[in-house]
Design a protein around this motif. Structure first.
Motif, short mmCIF file in Angstrom:
data_model
loop_
_atom_site.label_atom_id
_atom_site.label_comp_id
_atom_site.label_asym_id
_atom_site.label_seq_id
_atom_site.Cartn_x
_atom_site.Cartn_y
_atom_site.Cartn_z
N ASN A 49 59.53 34.88 41.58
CA ASN A 49 58.91 36.11 40.50
C ASN A 49 58.38 35.70 39.16
O ASN A 49 57.63 36.52 38.49
N ASN A 50 58.61 34.41 38.72
CA ASN A 50 58.10 33.98 37.43
C ASN A 50 56.60 33.42 37.90
O ASN A 50 56.18 33.31 38.91
N ASN A 51 55.91 33.95 36.80
CA ASN A 51 54.30 33.83 36.80
C ASN A 51 53.77 33.47 35.50
O ASN A 51 54.44 33.59 34.55
N LEU A 52 52.62 32.93 35.63
CA LEU A 52 51.80 32.60 34.40
C LEU A 52 50.44 33.44 34.31
O LEU A 52 49.98 33.61 35.54
N GLU A 53 50.24 34.17 33.27
CA GLU A 53 48.98 35.02 33.13
C GLU A 53 47.87 34.21 32.25
O GLU A 53 48.20 33.88 31.16
N PHE A 54 46.65 34.36 32.90
CA PHE A 54 45.55 33.58 32.23
C PHE A 54 44.46 34.79 32.41
O PHE A 54 44.57 35.71 33.10
N PRO A 55 43.20 34.71 31.59
CA PRO A 55 42.19 35.56 31.72
C PRO A 55 41.82 35.77 32.99
O PRO A 55 41.31 34.82 33.80
N GLU A 56 41.73 36.87 33.94
CA GLU A 56 41.45 37.15 35.15
C GLU A 56 42.20 36.39 36.11
O GLU A 56 41.80 36.38 37.38
N ARG A 57 43.44 35.47 35.96
CA ARG A 57 44.09 34.82 36.81
C ARG A 57 45.47 34.91 36.77
O ARG A 57 46.09 35.16 35.59
N GLY A 100 41.27 28.03 35.96
CA GLY A 100 40.89 28.43 37.16
C GLY A 100 39.73 27.62 37.70
O GLY A 100 38.68 27.28 36.92
N GLU A 101 39.96 27.23 38.98
CA GLU A 101 38.71 26.06 39.41
C GLU A 101 37.54 26.90 39.76
O GLU A 101 37.21 27.10 40.71
N VAL A 102 36.85 27.11 38.81
CA VAL A 102 35.66 27.88 38.80
C VAL A 102 34.34 27.19 38.22
O VAL A 102 33.49 27.67 37.67
N GLY A 103 34.60 25.81 38.37
CA GLY A 103 33.13 24.93 37.57
C GLY A 103 33.25 24.65 36.07
O GLY A 103 32.57 23.86 35.72
N TRP A 104 33.78 25.60 35.50
CA TRP A 104 33.86 25.40 33.92
C TRP A 104 32.66 25.39 33.30
O TRP A 104 32.31 24.44 32.47
N LYS A 105 31.60 26.05 33.69
CA LYS A 105 30.50 26.05 33.25
C LYS A 105 29.67 27.66 33.30
O LYS A 105 30.56 28.44 33.98
N ASP A 106 28.71 27.92 32.89
CA ASP A 106 28.15 29.27 32.83
C ASP A 106 29.27 30.19 32.18
O ASP A 106 29.76 29.69 31.09
N LYS A 107 29.62 31.28 32.71
CA LYS A 107 30.40 32.00 31.98
C LYS A 107 32.04 31.57 32.28
O LYS A 107 33.14 31.98 31.37
#
Length: 820
Positions: free
Chosen positions: A205-213, A678-685
């Protein structure tokens, strides 16, 4: 310590100026399609086959199937994907993850396409065939030409890390990252939990919250993970769950009980607001050297069943160093000792064995919260020497644990309450050196999780001891020389250059011994500290990056004691700013003294060097620290907002009188970012940091007007190409090395007469997700920063300090012309 000349905190030195960044022309590395019609038809056909296959799978599935479809887009070999064009939020089409296959030299992106939106990319291909832009290019040229292949996303599309680490038949603990839309968090959580329930997947039940993740921990095998992809609409990635390394075995005690009595008789415990909070195995609070500075209210644990006391010993070892620094030297003298800070302990590991798999980011957040509830409103230094080597990121990219440290330190989820944190770099073990010799193994052994954190200071180790006296080691000799990198210390040499410099600092971590074949720890070359079983033996030893991290925390409390209430960003900056490389470090790693080779290797191995508490905590006549604590709003919606220009009160006449004597100008800029992992390339937005800041100093013989034009396009008026004139300063590291992470430090050596012109410093923003993801409503947030500037001359008789103090009382605000 007695401070004669305090650091100088400047106020009213800043002018805020509307800012426009210099445009960076970035080439689009997309292939040219000789037969565009054929290529677009091929992409459309592949998309149609994916949709058909998805329908077939749903019809045959024995489980409830998700509404949408996951598609994996691939680039051509050695080319990029048009990542930004793969997402359309208004259509519900979301970019989930981006991976670069270094072996195949291909970029792969996983995209979620909701039910009913299957025509979106098909229409893009159709427009490519039938429409052209004003420049005569096919419409959607970058998107369609960049795509080499399309397929339904499989489990491997979501797995971050080596595919051989995907659980097979046996269920194993994994991180599952899910996306969520702002305001619809519960919808995503309910969907994930419902799917896990139907698939008999255990979820914590524990979770971490980040922007959109959101990040959860699940226990699943390969088949269950594949089925979870099939039925859950919110999956973005899976990762192998981390577990911490085991701690060190106790070594034989080497001191006597009488020594403790003597030390206590000459120790004065002074009240202050400074605290060190140890996140570890607990602390034995009954130890005579620890008892005066810790009480029951300051001891907590994340699991009440464990108890608060130290069953293993590592936390108590950390406590001895965190309180007394060099305990061996302290015991060996007859001097009076002053302890000006108190100790806190939060136990985050169980009494025996290791934790059941936990989400360690969540545990760390919980531990910090417990300490703050028990003792609010103190100048707290958080110290954690627990790392996980297994399933680490090899390139320095963030993990859920390291990102949680960035959340904690930036106060992202808690009203922006900033925190100072130190984490160990992780240790090389003796058996590793048997396979790869020192220091090659240190270069290969990368910083351990969560040392990738941008905001926490990651601490490495150096050697301060060579003398081996024990007879059992008579056939052994030390591995490293004094002043060299400790054989225990890990580095960031193998990381991608875009990730932070780690470790930032190095401190005493002891040494190993060898007979030429075997390698081992050595009591004589370790640091003396307190033992958790003090009635049996009061002392023990500690080594590696653990001891170094405890020393760094001790240093930070000395700064807090001298300057109560200063910002964590400032304490962090002072430690880095005061750091210097030893002669042996330079000889070890900087044989080729260039920015791109030797200096980079030195920086990635030893950070900025060894902190000097004297330099951090006070000025001298010939060495002055100017400190600015400021706050800047980097963005407004879709645009840059402001930069700051600081005027510095250097004593011009004094520097001119020194003429051609060489002096050193050093600048350090420290701020905390809010993470966007989040593994989203870390570029653009999809950039990891919320924003970035940079510094620049006016060049020698450069006018203020030209300096403003060089830094800020807004100041150039109609002639946007007029970037001013001036002789560039020769920075030792250069922007290519220093402009990563969230602390930037550099220096240049020049004639003293040339440094009298260095009286303006600009602080300006660079892109971050606060601006790029405007729909999250963070673009008007402000970022705090600490700026330290110093000039140091070799002439000890020079007095730079007094004329600066005189100037400050009559200082005026910067005058500047703004061309709009």
């Amino acid at each position: 310590m007695a401070v004669e000349k305090k650091n100088i905190f400047l106020v009213d030195t800043n002018t805020s100026i509307p800012y426009v960044s210099r445009s960076m022309v970035v080439g689009k590395n997309f292939p040219k399609r000789e037969n565009g019609r054929s290529h677009a038809s091929y992409i459309a056909k592949k998309l149609e086959l994916c949709y058909e296959k998805s329908i077939t799978q749903k019809q045959a599935a024995a489980i409830r199937y998700k509404e949408g479809v996951y598609i994996e887009f691939s680039s051509s070999v050695e080319y990029d994907l048009a990542i930004k064009s793969l997402e359309n939020r208004t259509q519900g089409i979301r970019l989930l993850n981006v991976k670069s296959d270094e072996k195949e030299k291909i970029v792969r992106a996983t995209v979620y396409i909701p039910a009913g939106k299957e025509q979106y990319f098909l229409s893009k291909a159709e427009e490519y065939l039938t429409k052209t832009t004003k420049k005569g290019l096919p419409k959607n040229n970058d998107l369609i030409s960049s795509i080499e292949d399309v397929r339904l996303a499989l489990l491997e599309s979501f797995w971050m890390g080596k595919h051989e680490n995907i659980p097979d038949i046996i269920e194993e603990w994994c991180e599952v990252w899910i996306r969520f839309e702002p305001g619809y968090t519960e919808q995503a959580i309910d969907n994930l939990k419902s799917c896990c329930s139907s698939l008999d997947i255990q979820i914590d039940n524990n979770n971490l919250e980040f922007p959109e993740r959101l990040v959860f921990l699940i226990k699943a095998n390969k088949n269950q993970l594949s089925n979870l992809v099939s039925c859950c609409d919110y999956i973005t990635e899976f990762r192998k769950a981390s577990e911490p390394t085991s701690f060190f075995d106790d070594l034989a005690g080497i001191e006597q009980e009488e020594w403790i009595k003597d030390l206590l008789n000459r120790t004065e415990f002074i009240e202050s607001n400074a605290r060190i909070c140890l996140l570890d195995t607990g602390v034995s609070s009954t130890h005579p050297l620890i008892k005066p500075v810790i009480d029951e209210n300051s001891m907590n644990c994340v699991n009440e069943q464990w108890g608060i006391h130290d069953n293993y010993g590592h936390g108590t070892k950390m406590a001895g160093i965190a309180l007394y620094n060099n305990l061996k030297d302290t015991l060996s003298t007859t001097d009076t000792v002053a302890i000006t800070h108190k100790l806190e302990s939060v136990k985050i590991l169980p009494p025996k064995g290791s934790n059941l798999f936990e989400l360690y980011g969540a545990i760390t957040e919980q531990a910090v919260a417990l300490a703050e509830i028990a003792n609010p409103n103190v100048d707290r230094v958080i110290c954690m020497a627990i790392t996980a080597q297994s399933f680490n990121t090899d390139d320095g990219s963030p993990t859920s644990w390291s990102a949680s440290l960035d959340n904690i330190t930036s106060g992202a989820n808690e009203n922006s309450e900033k925190r100072l944190m130190f984490v160990s770099a992780g240790n090389v073990s003796p058996f590793e050196i048997s396979d790869n010799k020192y220091p090659d193994i240190n270069i290969l052994h990368s910083i351990e999780n969560p040392g990738q954190s941008w905001n926490a200071i990651t601490v490495g180790a150096l050697v301060n001891e060579l003398q081996v006296t024990s007879n059992e080691y008579e056939k052994f000799s030390p591995v490293a020389d004094i002043g060299q990198l400790s054989p225990y210390s890990s580095t960031s040499v193998t990381w991608n250059d875009k990730w932070p410099i780690k470790p930032e600092i190095v401190l005493d971590g002891g040494n190993m011994i060898t007979n030429g074949v075997d390698y081992s720890e050595c009591t004589d070359l370790s640091l003396l500290t307190t033992n958790h079983q003090h009635l049996i033996r009061p002392f023990s030893t500690i080594w590696g990056t653990s001891s170094a991290t405890a020393i760094a925390s001790w240093m930070a409390t000395q700064i807090y004691t001298e300057y109560p209430g200063i910002w964590p960003e400032t304490v962090r900056a002072l430690l880095v700013h005061s750091s210097r490389w030893t002669k042996n470090m330079k000889e070890q790693f900087c044989k080729e003294d260039t920015k791109t080779k030797g200096r980079k290797l030195l920086l990635r191995s030893c950070g900025y060097g060894v902190p000097d508490l004297n330099k951090a905590i006070q000025c001298a006549g010939n060495s002055v620290n100017l400190i600015v604590e400021g706050e800047l709003q980097p963005f407004k919606k879709d645009h840059m907002n402001e930069m700051h220009l600081h005027k510095l009160p250097w004593p011009r006449e004094v520097l001119q009188s020194l003429g051609e004597i060489e002096a050193s100008l050093r600048v350090t800029l420290s701020y905390f970012i809010e993470p966007g992992p989040g593994e989203v390339g870390w570029k653009d937005k999809y950039r990891y940091p919320s924003c970035g800041l940079r510094f620049d100093v006016i060049n020698s013989n450069e006018t203020l007007e030209d300096f403003e034009k060089r830094v800020n396009v807004k100041m150039r008026g109609e002639d946007k190409k007029d970037s001013g004139d001036g002789s560039s300063r020769d920075w030792y590291l250069g922007v290519g090395n220093r402009d990563v992470g969230s602390i930037h430090s550099d220096f240049c050596n020049d004639l003293a007469v040339n440094l009298c012109d260095a009286n303006y410093v600009a602080i300006y923003p660079v892109i971050g997700w606060w601006r790029e993801r405007g729909y999250l409503g963070k673009y008007n947030e402000k970022v705090r920063y600490s700026l330290i500037i110093s000039i140091e001359t070799p002439e000890t008789s020079v007095d730079l300090y007094s004329p600066i103090i005189t100037q400050i009382s009559t200082s005026t605000v910067v005058e500047t012309t703004i061309n709009v």
